[in-house]
Design an enzyme around this catalytic site. Structure first.
Site: not given
Ligand code: FNR
Length: 369
Positions: A106, A129, A155, A230
């Site tokens: 992440s 992100y 994402t 995603k």
């Protein structure tokens, strides 16, 4: 008590973890309808197993973006793993490479890309992100590439954080002894206490709400890593993702943490697979807890699946050993499902091995009385 399936780790994690941390890991958005549905929908898909096929040898291996892995079961990005266990992302990385599969790290990890790379060899993807400050993004992507990460999972379902009411009630915030390690030094590694969810405020302050398809192109211009999009759950966005150069699609509703009342990912999967027309691989995450779930996703056209919560829960319970065990249990269950369905390799898993509610009723042979 001996753990015999993946779901059992959740109760152990609940016992062990501070309430604020457990609730952050476990919860979904608003009514948590999609959270329950991500699981329930799997239970409405049934098998049509084939019998009397020699299943003495079964091959679970597959290739993802050209990388050979031992099984189509991979690790989804979940933020802040050191809240679960002091070794956090290190433990997950080691467990993934021991199992011969891919870990996705992440953006909001509590260990940096360099630290995770230092745990040893392994195929790793980096989840991105996109921050308002594009220099931060460009730097981070370059660091991930240099650290040997093989793909970006972009994402796309989080222009704002979903409303997770437990986090609001708990005033969730990253504990002060931890940082979002990738952003340390950029003055973005800490999360301030807020009057609601500290993470929701952090996202509102830092994450770029203007993100659009042109940014997927921009991302391609700054990295040679393939980009997995995603968070796609419709045919329309699948076509756009392919047109905009995605290397693959992850059908995901963010573990039901963003928009509530979207369908479960297993229900959305086939629509995406059909729209992708084999041009890019399609993956799924959301609610996978059994080997039978993995089989169902593959039968509906997924090239592989990712697991989220089972990793943080097993990490909380047993650290690296827990994550290893989760991967091993899913592997064994999946292998057994293949054997009992008459499939010896992933390519032998077909749509005819399952039935869904949306299948046309099969014409049964007329009974001769
Ligand atoms: C997530 N997820 C997530 N996704 C992402 O792109 N970046 C992130 O940092 C996180 N962080 C995160 C934390 C926690 C605690 C959870 C539960 C989930 C979503 C994750 O990648 C994945 O989509 C879901 O977790 C899959 O569903 P299951 O397996 O948790 O049901």
């Amino acid at each position: 008590m001996e753990v015999t399936n993946v779901t059992e780790y959740q109760a152990i994690a609940k016992e062990k973890l501070p309430k604020m941390v457990y609730d952050y890991y476990a919860s979904g958005a608003e009514d948590q309808w999609t959270l329950a549905e991500n699981r329930n929908a799997f239970s409405r898909i049934l098998f049509r197993p084939r019998i009397l096929i020699d299943v003495s040898k079964i091959d679970l291996s597959t290739t993802v973006l050209g990388f050979k892995i031992s099984m189509p079961i991979m690790i989804a990005p979940t933020a802040m793993q050191k809240m679960a266990h002091p070794e956090g992302e290190y433990a997950t990385a080691r467990a993934a490479s021991a199992a011969g599969t891919i870990m996705t790290l992440s953006s909001w990890a509590t260990s940096s890309v360099e630290e995770v790379a230092s745990t040893g060899p392994g195929i790793r993807f980096f989840q991105l992100y996109v921050y308002k400050d594009r220099n931060v993004v460009a730097q981070l992507v370059r660091r991930a590439e240099r650290a040997g990460f093989k793909a970006i999972a972009l994402t796309v379902d989080t222009p704002r954080l979903g409303r997770r009411e437990a986090d609001i009630k708990n005033r969730f915030v990253l504990p002060p002894f931890l940082t979002l390690k990738n952003f340390e030094g950029l003055d973005l590694g800490k999360m301030d206490q807020a009057n609601d969810s500290g993470l929701a405020s952090y996202v509102a302050g830092q994450i770029d709400r203007t993100l659009s398809w042109k940014d997927v192109k921009w991302l391609q211009s700054i990295t040679s890593m393939p980009i997995l999009v995603k968070g796609v759950i419709t045919a329309e966005d699948t076509r756009l993702a392919v047109q905009n150069g995605a290397a693959g699609i992850i059908v995901s509703n963010h573990g039901a943490r963003q928009l509530d009342y979207v369908p479960s990912t297993i229900m959305a999967l086939e629509e995406v697979v059909k729209a992708a027309q084999g041009r890019v691989p399609v993956f799924l995450d959301g609610g996978v807890r059994r080997g039978t779930d993995v089989f169902k996703a593959l039968a509906l056209g997924a090239s592989g699946i990712f697991i989220g919560r089972p990793v943080v829960f097993s990490l909380a319970a047993e650290g690296e050993a827990g994550v290893r065990k989760v991967l091993q249990m899913l592997r064994e269950e999946f292998e057994l499902t293949m054997a009992l369905s008459g499939c010896r390799s992933l390519k032998e898993i077909t749509r005819d091995h399952i039935m869904t509610e949306w299948d046309a009723p099969r014409t049964l042979p007329t009974a001769r009385l």
